[in-house]
Design a protein around this motif. Structure first.
Motif, PDB file in Angstrom:
ATOM      1  N   ASP A 223      32.857  50.919  43.188  1.00 52.64           N
ATOM      2  CA  ASP A 223      33.362  50.762  41.827  1.00 52.64           C
ATOM      3  C   ASP A 223      32.239  50.988  40.812  1.00 52.64           C
ATOM      4  OD1 ASP A 223      34.838  50.110  39.590  1.00 52.64           O
ATOM      5  OD2 ASP A 223      34.550  47.962  39.837  1.00 52.64           O
ATOM      6  N   PRO A 224      32.335  52.015  39.958  1.00 54.86           N
ATOM      7  CA  PRO A 224      31.267  52.295  38.990  1.00 54.86           C
ATOM      8  C   PRO A 224      31.005  51.123  38.044  1.00 54.86           C
ATOM      9  CG  PRO A 224      32.804  54.134  39.128  1.00 54.86           C
ATOM     10  CD  PRO A 224      33.426  53.001  39.869  1.00 54.86           C
ATOM     11  N   SER A 225      32.055  50.435  37.635  1.00 54.08           N
ATOM     12  CA  SER A 225      31.896  49.334  36.690  1.00 54.08           C
ATOM     13  C   SER A 225      31.022  48.230  37.266  1.00 54.08           C
ATOM     14  CB  SER A 225      33.264  48.766  36.307  1.00 54.08           C
ATOM     15  OG  SER A 225      34.052  49.742  35.668  1.00 54.08           O
ATOM     16  N   SER A 226      31.222  47.931  38.556  1.00 55.72           N
ATOM     17  CA  SER A 226      30.437  46.865  39.167  1.00 55.72           C
ATOM     18  C   SER A 226      28.979  47.258  39.307  1.00 55.72           C
ATOM     19  CB  SER A 226      31.020  46.497  40.537  1.00 55.72           C
ATOM     20  OG  SER A 226      30.912  47.586  41.440  1.00 55.72           O
ATOM     21  N   VAL A 227      28.723  48.547  39.573  1.00 62.51           N
ATOM     22  CA  VAL A 227      27.345  49.020  39.665  1.00 62.51           C
ATOM     23  C   VAL A 227      26.641  48.861  38.320  1.00 62.51           C
ATOM     24  CG1 VAL A 227      25.863  51.034  40.074  1.00 62.51           C
ATOM     25  CG2 VAL A 227      27.866  50.640  41.514  1.00 62.51           C
ATOM     26  N   ILE A 228      27.325  49.246  37.258  1.00 55.03           N
ATOM     27  CA  ILE A 228      26.726  49.159  35.924  1.00 55.03           C
ATOM     28  C   ILE A 228      26.546  47.699  35.510  1.00 55.03           C
ATOM     29  CG2 ILE A 228      27.124  49.672  33.473  1.00 55.03           C
ATOM     30  CD1 ILE A 228      28.436  52.303  34.397  1.00 55.03           C
ATOM     31  N   GLN A 252      37.977  66.386  32.292  1.00 50.26           N
ATOM     32  CA  GLN A 252      38.291  65.489  31.187  1.00 50.26           C
ATOM     33  C   GLN A 252      39.780  65.263  30.987  1.00 50.26           C
ATOM     34  OE1 GLN A 252      37.241  68.549  30.814  1.00 50.26           O
ATOM     35  NE2 GLN A 252      38.243  69.592  29.104  1.00 50.26           N
ATOM     36  N   ASN A 253      40.628  66.116  31.574  1.00 46.95           N
ATOM     37  CA  ASN A 253      42.065  65.912  31.420  1.00 46.95           C
ATOM     38  C   ASN A 253      42.641  65.035  32.534  1.00 46.95           C
ATOM     39  OD1 ASN A 253      41.862  67.659  33.538  1.00 46.95           O
ATOM     40  ND2 ASN A 253      43.112  69.291  32.648  1.00 46.95           N
ATOM     41  N   ASN A 254      41.759  64.441  33.317  1.00 47.13           N
ATOM     42  CA  ASN A 254      42.182  63.524  34.368  1.00 47.13           C
ATOM     43  C   ASN A 254      42.371  62.143  33.754  1.00 47.13           C
ATOM     44  OD1 ASN A 254      42.126  61.597  36.535  1.00 47.13           O
ATOM     45  ND2 ASN A 254      41.291  63.189  37.864  1.00 47.13           N
ATOM     46  N   THR A 255      43.627  61.693  33.701  1.00 44.72           N
ATOM     47  CA  THR A 255      43.942  60.410  33.066  1.00 44.72           C
ATOM     48  C   THR A 255      43.200  59.268  33.720  1.00 44.72           C
ATOM     49  OG1 THR A 255      46.145  61.231  32.519  1.00 44.72           O
ATOM     50  CG2 THR A 255      45.811  58.855  32.406  1.00 44.72           C
ATOM     51  N   ASN A 256      43.066  59.301  35.043  1.00 48.27           N
ATOM     52  CA  ASN A 256      42.378  58.230  35.745  1.00 48.27           C
ATOM     53  C   ASN A 256      40.917  58.123  35.326  1.00 48.27           C
ATOM     54  OD1 ASN A 256      44.663  57.553  37.192  1.00 48.27           O
ATOM     55  ND2 ASN A 256      44.179  58.918  38.896  1.00 48.27           N
ATOM     56  N   LYS A 263      37.305  51.225  31.251  1.00 45.56           N
ATOM     57  CA  LYS A 263      36.967  50.027  32.023  1.00 45.56           C
ATOM     58  C   LYS A 263      35.455  49.840  32.098  1.00 45.56           C
ATOM     59  CE  LYS A 263      37.217  48.129  36.706  1.00 45.56           C
ATOM     60  NZ  LYS A 263      37.602  48.418  38.117  1.00 45.56           N
ATOM     61  N   VAL A 264      34.724  50.928  32.315  1.00 46.27           N
ATOM     62  CA  VAL A 264      33.264  50.861  32.394  1.00 46.27           C
ATOM     63  C   VAL A 264      32.687  50.248  31.131  1.00 46.27           C
ATOM     64  CG1 VAL A 264      31.181  52.289  32.314  1.00 46.27           C
ATOM     65  CG2 VAL A 264      32.900  52.714  34.067  1.00 46.27           C
ATOM     66  N   ALA A 298      35.798  60.760  23.104  1.00 49.20           N
ATOM     67  CA  ALA A 298      35.627  59.886  21.939  1.00 49.20           C
ATOM     68  C   ALA A 298      36.710  58.822  21.899  1.00 49.20           C
ATOM     69  CB  ALA A 298      35.644  60.710  20.654  1.00 49.20           C
ATOM     70  N   ASP A 299      37.917  59.204  22.232  1.00 52.40           N
ATOM     71  CA  ASP A 299      39.020  58.260  22.235  1.00 52.40           C
ATOM     72  C   ASP A 299      38.854  57.205  23.312  1.00 52.40           C
ATOM     73  OD1 ASP A 299      41.789  57.383  21.500  1.00 52.40           O
ATOM     74  OD2 ASP A 299      42.208  58.026  23.551  1.00 52.40           O
ATOM     75  N   ALA A 300      38.317  57.594  24.474  1.00 56.01           N
ATOM     76  CA  ALA A 300      38.220  56.671  25.605  1.00 56.01           C
ATOM     77  C   ALA A 300      36.991  55.783  25.547  1.00 56.01           C
ATOM     78  CB  ALA A 300      38.224  57.451  26.920  1.00 56.01           C
ATOM     79  N   THR A 301      35.886  56.281  25.002  1.00 54.81           N
ATOM     80  CA  THR A 301      34.611  55.562  25.149  1.00 54.81           C
ATOM     81  C   THR A 301      33.895  55.264  23.839  1.00 54.81           C
ATOM     82  OG1 THR A 301      33.397  57.649  25.435  1.00 54.81           O
ATOM     83  CG2 THR A 301      34.269  56.608  27.414  1.00 54.81           C
TER      84      THR A 301
END
Length: 359
Positions: A223-228, A252-256, A263-264, A298-301
């Motif tokens: 999980d990237p979030s846990s690493v960060i 970038q067009n991957n919704t996931n 989440k990150v 920009a919208d996501a992060t």
């Protein structure tokens, strides 16, 4: 003959004994085959002594200006080569701007006021037209705060997130920024948050060793979030000033991916640190596709700045205008080569001069 036989026998026995003794000694001198024990995998890699002393981010200097492809040079030369401003002059300039990927909206916004000024006799010569165009282009970019956001007053480390699609130069840019920040006297912790690309962790490990930073890595696919978050907590415990977090970069067009990046950012601030900068890394050679990337990321992060890589090899540097004028996101750093020193602070005046240079 009978008397010599015992003597010969004794000589032969002595030779055999000496030869046997030599074989035994030689075998004892041979080194045993070493047993290689794998080194344990440490989650936290301590900061090594940096072999390369990096310099801080610097403004563009003369030799760097020549790295930009002067994509408007042909049009500028054509306009200046005529004795008057005519329809062909406008066609040349518009085509050159579009080829440079400034975008249709920006091209029209630049040329329409100039047409009006020519009609009003405020501009009468080709040289005045080119000068006015350069001034208008520069005016759209100057006055923007392009400093990297580092807040020394907060409790815990600053967190800078690096986002962007695979292949844009995200991990390399992060490594160069790390070297520059270490050179400024800051203690840096890297977070290898791109756990989906097999070589990302190793690549970032190399940059950590080169720049003198510490690094937190997770298992591939973790999980990237846990690493960060682990990196932020470790950085706080070790009194690090800055966490530089790499992130995944699938299409970038991957919704996931977009949900993952949201989440990150949320998880990164659950620890002791604060996200003070989110840098979107864009490959300058992608042109207008970079604009669509900027919109989505920009919208996501909550992107706060752009790192534009490979600008030295691109004829599409005009994407700077589209990103800044349409999205209001400042270009903070540009990549002009492979070395640490080739990631430099963006200077809009010198950028415009280089775009329009005919030399």
């Amino acid at each position: 003959m009978s008397n010599s036989f015992p003597i010969i026998f004794l000589i032969l026995a002595a030779v055999v004994l000496v030869f046997g003794f030599g074989v035994v000694v030689q075998s004892r001198r041979k080194k045993p085959t070493p047993v290689v024990t794998p080194a344990p995998k440490n989650v936290v890699a301590p900061a090594p002594v940096a072999e390369v002393v990096a310099e801080p981010v610097v403004e563009l200097v003369a030799e760097k200006k020549r790295s930009f492809k002067n994509v408007l040079a042909g049009a500028v030369s054509s306009v200046l080569g005529r004795g008057e401003i005519n329809d062909t002059s406008w066609d040349d300039l518009e085509e050159a701007l579009l080829r440079a990927d400034v975008g249709v909206k920006v091209a029209q916004a630049l040329l329409e006021p100039l047409r009006a000024r020519v009609k009003a006799k405020e501009i009468s010569t080709p040289a005045e037209l080119i000068t006015a165009l350069q001034n208008d282009m520069a005016s759209r970019l100057v006055g923007t705060n392009r400093e990297l956001n580092f807040d020394a007053s907060i409790d815990g480390p600053n967190i800078w997130l690096m986002v962007g699609v695979n292949g844009a130069g995200k991990t390399t840019s992060l490594g160069k920024i790390s070297a520059q920040q270490v050179a400024l006297g800051r203690k840096v912790m890297m977070a290898a948050g791109d756990t989906f690309r097999a070589a990302a962790g190793e690549q970032l490990q190399t940059w950590a060793e080169r720049s003198g930073a510490e690094i937190i890595r997770g298992a591939e696919g973790s999980d990237p979030s846990s690493v960060i978050l682990d990196a932020v907590q470790a950085a706080n415990a070790r009194k690090c000033d800055l966490v530089l977090a790499d992130t995944a970069g699938r299409l970038q067009n991957n919704t996931n991916l977009m949900e993952e990046l949201r989440k990150v950012r949320r998880v990164a601030e659950k620890g002791a640190g604060t996200v003070t900068e989110t840098l979107l890394v864009i490959d300058a050679t992608t042109g207008q596709n970079g604009l669509s990337q900027a919109r989505l990321f920009a919208d996501a992060t909550q992107v706060t700045g752009v790192v534009l890589t490979k600008l030295d090899g691109s004829s599409k540097g005009g994407i700077v205008f589209a990103i800044e004028t349409e999205l209001g996101i400042p270009v903070k750093l540009v990549g002009l080569g492979e070395t640490i020193r080739d990631l430099v602070a963006f200077n809009p005046t010198e950028f415009v001069e280089a775009l329009c240079s005919t030399t």
